[in-house]
Structure formats: C-alpha cells, structure tokens
Scaffold this motif. Structure first.
Motif, mmCIF file in Angstrom:
data_model
loop_
_atom_site.group_PDB
_atom_site.id
_atom_site.type_symbol
_atom_site.label_atom_id
_atom_site.label_comp_id
_atom_site.label_asym_id
_atom_site.label_seq_id
_atom_site.Cartn_x
_atom_site.Cartn_y
_atom_site.Cartn_z
ATOM 1 N N LYS A 34 0.985 -1.258 0.105
ATOM 2 C CA LYS A 34 -0.032 -0.206 0.059
ATOM 3 C C LYS A 34 0.807 1.290 -0.135
ATOM 4 C CE LYS A 34 -3.819 -2.278 2.222
ATOM 5 N NZ LYS A 34 -4.758 -2.128 3.526
ATOM 6 N N ILE A 35 0.386 2.448 -0.606
ATOM 7 C CA ILE A 35 0.962 3.431 -0.721
ATOM 8 C C ILE A 35 0.252 4.517 -0.024
ATOM 9 C CG2 ILE A 35 1.720 5.498 -2.402
ATOM 10 C CD1 ILE A 35 2.361 3.264 -4.175
ATOM 11 N N TYR A 89 -7.413 12.393 -5.355
ATOM 12 C CA TYR A 89 -6.360 11.631 -4.518
ATOM 13 C C TYR A 89 -5.152 12.038 -5.074
ATOM 14 C CZ TYR A 89 -9.647 8.254 -2.591
ATOM 15 O OH TYR A 89 -10.961 8.101 -1.781
ATOM 16 N N THR A 90 -3.973 12.422 -4.213
ATOM 17 C CA THR A 90 -2.671 12.384 -4.747
ATOM 18 C C THR A 90 -1.891 11.816 -3.696
ATOM 19 O OG1 THR A 90 -2.409 14.407 -3.485
ATOM 20 C CG2 THR A 90 -3.274 14.785 -5.937
ATOM 21 N N LEU A 91 -0.511 11.643 -4.035
ATOM 22 C CA LEU A 91 0.353 11.564 -3.134
ATOM 23 C C LEU A 91 0.602 12.652 -2.284
ATOM 24 C CD1 LEU A 91 3.437 10.027 -5.384
ATOM 25 C CD2 LEU A 91 2.004 8.800 -3.909
ATOM 26 N N TRP A 103 -4.047 4.722 3.534
ATOM 27 C CA TRP A 103 -3.073 3.736 2.717
ATOM 28 C C TRP A 103 -4.036 3.199 1.715
ATOM 29 C CZ3 TRP A 103 1.652 3.917 3.707
ATOM 30 C CH2 TRP A 103 2.371 4.101 4.773
ATOM 31 N N MET A 104 -3.638 3.091 0.419
ATOM 32 C CA MET A 104 -4.391 2.616 -0.788
ATOM 33 C C MET A 104 -3.441 1.491 -1.429
ATOM 34 S SD MET A 104 -5.275 5.089 -4.047
ATOM 35 C CE MET A 104 -6.533 5.919 -3.091
ATOM 36 N N MET A 159 -4.426 0.465 -7.119
ATOM 37 C CA MET A 159 -5.202 1.750 -7.350
ATOM 38 C C MET A 159 -4.407 2.884 -7.403
ATOM 39 S SD MET A 159 -8.343 2.386 -4.847
ATOM 40 C CE MET A 159 -9.597 3.662 -4.885
ATOM 41 N N ALA A 160 -3.490 2.763 -6.239
ATOM 42 C CA ALA A 160 -2.555 4.325 -6.312
ATOM 43 C C ALA A 160 -1.900 4.770 -7.479
ATOM 44 C CB ALA A 160 -1.676 4.254 -4.825
#
Length: 144
Positions: free
Chosen positions: A18-19, A32-34, A108-109, A113-114
């Motif tokens: 996960k990211i 969504y973004t980092l 945490w994705m 998906m991330a």
C-alpha cells in the motif's frame, strides 16, 4: 507562464503493498494525490517534501531518491508545473490531518489503485514494486 515546482513523496506501508495517499478537497470534486505540494521560495526540494508531508499527514520522513519527474502546463492558471516524485521513509509522527479545510482523508491505498493517481506514466506498477529510483543530491552534497 510561471514555473511552479511541486514535490510528492511515495511512501509504502510495512508490506510494500500500500501507498500513503491524501484525498484533497477540490473546486468541483475531491481527488487523490500522493502527499506533497508546492516548493516555497528558498526551499530545497527535500525541505519542501519534508514540510509538505508533515503538514498534510502529520508524519515525519526522510527523503530518499527520485522516483520520477513529469511536467504539465495549466493554461488557465498560467502555470508550467514540474512534478518531482521522491521515495521516502517514515521516521516518526502519526497520521493526522493538519489542514481539514484542504485534506479530506489520509489513507493507505493498494499499489494497483494508487498508481493511477501518481503523476508519472501509467503502467509503472513494476517500477513501484521494484522501487526503481535515481539518486537525489541536495545542494549541500554537491561538489563543484
């Protein structure tokens, strides 16, 4: 066009499955973004990344290497944005939203998906998993 540098940091959970992502409030809808944001005057890319992650997630990090660089023109704003995506390691803090008017959620994705939200070419799942990077040298480490 005004150039704007933006830093993002790719942070993995303990399993590397996960990211860490943030859900931002947008003008029309959330997205969504980092975690990351704009580099301020007088900041290095590394300093901006550390500050932005702390502000958006509550976490303390070490910046590691460069994962990718991309750019985009935002004609309506008159901006030429250069995105620097770093890898990092969490060194402390706890996840908490510091700016609830900007950040809707920190989560945490799953990597699959991330990767669709990371500002580098699609199909980089293998690069993400392999953690393929290029060395980043802040100014104090350069020899001229």
């Amino acid at each position: 066009m005004k150039r704007v540098d933006v830093v993002y940091v790719l942070l993995f959970d303990e399993t590397s499955e996960k990211i860490l992502m943030v859900k931002n409030f947008g003008d029309e809808s959330s997205y969504y973004t980092l975690p990351g944001g704009a580099v301020e005057d007088g900041e290095t890319l590394e300093e901006a990344a550390i500050r932005e992650i702390k502000e958006e997630t509550g976490l303390e990090i070490d910046v590691r290497n460069v994962f990718g660089i991309s750019e985009q023109f935002f004609e309506a704003r008159g901006h030429h944005v250069v995105f620097f995506v770093f890898t990092g390691k969490i060194t402390g803090g706890k996840i908490e939203i510091q700016f609830p008017d900007e950040i809707e959620e920190v989560l945490w994705m799953p990597v699959e998906m991330a990767e669709t939200f990371i500002p580098v070419p699609l199909g980089v799942k293998d690069r993400i998993k392999k953690n393929t990077t290029v060395t980043y040298l802040p100014p104090e480490n350069l020899v001229h």
